[in-house]
Design a protein around this motif. Structure first.
Motif, PDB file in Angstrom:
ATOM      1  N   GLY A 179       0.825  -1.194   0.000  1.00  0.00           N
ATOM      2  CA  GLY A 179       0.000   0.000   0.000  1.00  0.00           C
ATOM      3  C   GLY A 179       0.860   1.244   0.000  1.00  0.00           C
ATOM      4  O   GLY A 179       2.078   1.205   0.231  1.00  0.00           O
ATOM      5  N   TYR A 180       0.236   2.365  -0.260  1.00  0.00           N
ATOM      6  CA  TYR A 180       1.019   3.599  -0.366  1.00  0.00           C
ATOM      7  C   TYR A 180       1.474   4.122   0.993  1.00  0.00           C
ATOM      8  O   TYR A 180       2.278   5.053   1.059  1.00  0.00           O
ATOM      9  CB  TYR A 180       0.223   4.671  -1.117  1.00  0.00           C
ATOM     10  N   LEU A 181       0.998   3.513   2.090  1.00  0.00           N
ATOM     11  CA  LEU A 181       1.466   3.894   3.417  1.00  0.00           C
ATOM     12  C   LEU A 181       2.153   2.726   4.118  1.00  0.00           C
ATOM     13  O   LEU A 181       2.215   2.691   5.337  1.00  0.00           O
ATOM     14  CB  LEU A 181       0.284   4.380   4.276  1.00  0.00           C
ATOM     15  N   SER A 182       2.680   1.813   3.343  1.00  0.00           N
ATOM     16  CA  SER A 182       3.362   0.662   3.947  1.00  0.00           C
ATOM     17  C   SER A 182       4.614   1.081   4.702  1.00  0.00           C
ATOM     18  O   SER A 182       5.030   0.407   5.647  1.00  0.00           O
ATOM     19  CB  SER A 182       3.714  -0.360   2.858  1.00  0.00           C
ATOM     20  N   HIS A 183       5.224   2.206   4.302  1.00  0.00           N
ATOM     21  CA  HIS A 183       6.412   2.672   5.014  1.00  0.00           C
ATOM     22  C   HIS A 183       6.066   3.215   6.398  1.00  0.00           C
ATOM     23  O   HIS A 183       6.959   3.366   7.244  1.00  0.00           O
ATOM     24  CB  HIS A 183       7.144   3.739   4.187  1.00  0.00           C
ATOM     25  N   LEU A 184       4.776   3.514   6.641  1.00  0.00           N
ATOM     26  CA  LEU A 184       4.333   3.918   7.967  1.00  0.00           C
ATOM     27  C   LEU A 184       3.747   2.748   8.743  1.00  0.00           C
ATOM     28  O   LEU A 184       3.858   2.706   9.969  1.00  0.00           O
ATOM     29  CB  LEU A 184       3.289   5.036   7.860  1.00  0.00           C
ATOM     30  N   ALA A 185       3.113   1.829   8.019  1.00  0.00           N
ATOM     31  CA  ALA A 185       2.511   0.672   8.678  1.00  0.00           C
ATOM     32  C   ALA A 185       3.569  -0.293   9.185  1.00  0.00           C
ATOM     33  O   ALA A 185       3.485  -0.778  10.319  1.00  0.00           O
ATOM     34  CB  ALA A 185       1.549  -0.035   7.721  1.00  0.00           C
ATOM     35  N   MET A 186       4.570  -0.568   8.362  1.00  0.00           N
ATOM     36  CA  MET A 186       5.644  -1.483   8.748  1.00  0.00           C
ATOM     37  C   MET A 186       6.971  -0.944   8.226  1.00  0.00           C
ATOM     38  O   MET A 186       7.503  -1.429   7.213  1.00  0.00           O
ATOM     39  CB  MET A 186       5.388  -2.896   8.205  1.00  0.00           C
ATOM     40  N   PRO A 187       7.510   0.074   8.870  1.00  0.00           N
ATOM     41  CA  PRO A 187       8.780   0.635   8.391  1.00  0.00           C
ATOM     42  C   PRO A 187       9.916  -0.378   8.503  1.00  0.00           C
ATOM     43  O   PRO A 187      10.028  -1.099   9.496  1.00  0.00           O
ATOM     44  CB  PRO A 187       9.001   1.832   9.315  1.00  0.00           C
ATOM     45  N   GLN A 188      10.728  -0.402   7.478  1.00  0.00           N
ATOM     46  CA  GLN A 188      11.850  -1.337   7.424  1.00  0.00           C
ATOM     47  C   GLN A 188      13.164  -0.592   7.629  1.00  0.00           C
ATOM     48  O   GLN A 188      13.278   0.608   7.371  1.00  0.00           O
ATOM     49  CB  GLN A 188      11.863  -2.063   6.072  1.00  0.00           C
ATOM     50  N   GLY A 189      14.160  -1.319   8.095  1.00  0.00           N
ATOM     51  CA  GLY A 189      15.470  -0.732   8.291  1.00  0.00           C
ATOM     52  C   GLY A 189      15.527   0.140   9.525  1.00  0.00           C
ATOM     53  O   GLY A 189      14.623   0.169  10.360  1.00  0.00           O
ATOM     54  N   GLU A 190      16.611   0.883   9.644  1.00  0.00           N
ATOM     55  CA  GLU A 190      16.828   1.738  10.811  1.00  0.00           C
ATOM     56  C   GLU A 190      16.028   3.025  10.677  1.00  0.00           C
ATOM     57  O   GLU A 190      16.115   3.725   9.669  1.00  0.00           O
ATOM     58  CB  GLU A 190      18.314   2.040  10.963  1.00  0.00           C
ATOM     59  N   ILE A 191      15.294   3.344  11.698  1.00  0.00           N
ATOM     60  CA  ILE A 191      14.495   4.563  11.735  1.00  0.00           C
ATOM     61  C   ILE A 191      14.683   5.224  13.098  1.00  0.00           C
ATOM     62  O   ILE A 191      15.270   4.633  14.015  1.00  0.00           O
ATOM     63  CB  ILE A 191      13.002   4.277  11.495  1.00  0.00           C
ATOM     64  N   GLU A 192      14.181   6.422  13.222  1.00  0.00           N
ATOM     65  CA  GLU A 192      14.193   7.131  14.504  1.00  0.00           C
ATOM     66  C   GLU A 192      12.754   7.384  14.933  1.00  0.00           C
ATOM     67  O   GLU A 192      11.959   7.934  14.166  1.00  0.00           O
ATOM     68  CB  GLU A 192      14.951   8.448  14.391  1.00  0.00           C
TER      69      GLU A 192
END
Length: 363
Positions: A179-192
């Motif tokens: 989905g277009y908000l998959s980076h918010l639903a399940m963020p991958q990698g290192e985040i803050e």
């Protein structure tokens, strides 16, 4: 017996013999004291005398009630002071500056002093140990709270992060990974992330015990969650945020779109130095409303909706204090009144007992 007698030519009826009457009832010469009328009657007083145990129990409760209620009122005074201090401490923590980086070593025993303190932390979520808390109702819709261990980049042990509420149909990870908000639903990698510390109540013996290995928790049980996920027993909540965190996107995804993941600002078009083609890339600017979404979009895409950073303490101890002290005063007044009325009943009982004793002597 009567018999006829001739006297002067007349017949007179004379008694055979005079009848003598004597009193068989003896009256006492005691000087009776006047009996004052009191509420009640002899039957009521007699019934009360036949149940002395009940009267003693009730009398004992009447003596104990003012003392017990006064003690509970004093206890509520201490509770009120404790709750006011706790609320003041948490308000100061919530208004304090954000902790920019957590130390690698965290002591769960001192988290109580940092409740509602905001912090930032770099790392990644461990979706293999994802847990769900609920069910929970939000605006009449059934869903669950998502609790995910967060592996910190500085080498510290993972901590429990409550990411927020999701719809019941988005519990399966595959429904959130696209989905277009998959980076918010399940963020991958290192985040803050930015979150705040919370001190959750312990599970009581009356609540359901968690089944080991199950991902669903009916109530918050931080020790069980930490043991199952291999994390520290430190519970944190992410802060309500509907913005589009472009830094959550994977680096290769941004590069494929022609964006530099290290740049933040507003959305605009520019030219790359290495390529003359026009490429669009995102720069996050919180003042740009186009970078904010609505809650229904988060619900539809399976993005957890975090809790708002507000105080959730109830402080009713002042009401309890007034109630217990009022009960103490009222019960003390009732006790004094009943003691006064009891003296009147006792005087009547003493007079009746004296009468009965005298009657027994005469008989």
């Amino acid at each position: 017996m009567l018999r006829p007698t001739l006297f002067g030519g007349k017949i007179l009826i004379l008694p055979h013999r005079l009848l003598r009457f004597s009193r068989s009832v003896k009256t006492s010469t005691i000087d009776w004291k006047p009996v004052k009328s009191v509420p009640g009657n002899l039957r009521t007083i007699t019934h009360q005398k036949k149940a002395p145990i009940i009267r003693r129990v009730l009398l004992g409760l009447m003596f104990a009630m003012p003392i017990i209620s006064f003690g509970l009122g004093c206890w509520q005074v201490r509770r009120l002071k404790w709750k006011n201090d706790l609320i003041a401490k948490c308000e100061n923590n919530l208004a304090a500056p954000v902790i920019e980086e957590l130390p690698p070593t965290l002591d769960p025993n001192v988290i109580n002093e940092f409740e509602y303190r905001r912090f930032k932390c770099k790392g990644k979520f461990d979706y293999d140990q994802e847990m769900f808390l609920g069910p929970r109702i939000k605006d009449g819709v059934l869903g669950y709270l998502v609790v995910t261990p967060f592996i910190r980049s500085n080498g510290g042990e993972p901590i429990l992060i409550e990411r927020g509420w999701i719809h019941k149909d988005k519990v399966i990870p595959s429904t959130r990974s696209s989905g277009y908000l998959s980076h918010l639903a399940m963020p991958q990698g290192e985040i803050e992330i930015e979150a705040l510390f919370r001190c959750m109540p312990e599970r009581s013996n009356l609540q359901f015990e968690h089944e080991p290995g199950a991902k669903l928790f009916n109530v918050i049980d931080v020790p069980a969650m930490a043991q199952q996920s291999g994390s520290l027993p430190i519970y944190c909540q992410m802060i309500y945020d509907l913005s589009d965190h472009l830094d959550y996107k994977a680096k290769e995804t941004l590069e494929a779109q022609g964006a530099d993941p290290s740049i933040f600002g507003k959305l605009f078009f520019t030219k790359s130095k290495d390529d003359s083609k026009e490429k669009s890339f995102y720069i996050q600017d919180e003042s740009d409303d186009s970078l904010f979404y609505q809650e229904f979009e988060f619900i539809k895409q399976g993005v957890p909706i975090a809790a708002k950073p507000t105080m959730k303490f109830s402080n009713n101890h002042l009401q309890y204090l007034i109630t217990w002290f009022g009960v103490s005063i009222a019960s003390a007044g009732l006790l004094l009144y009943s003691t006064y009325k009891r003296k009147q009943f006792l005087s009547a009982e003493r007079i009746i007992d004296a009468k009965r004793k005298d009657m027994k002597k005469l008989l």
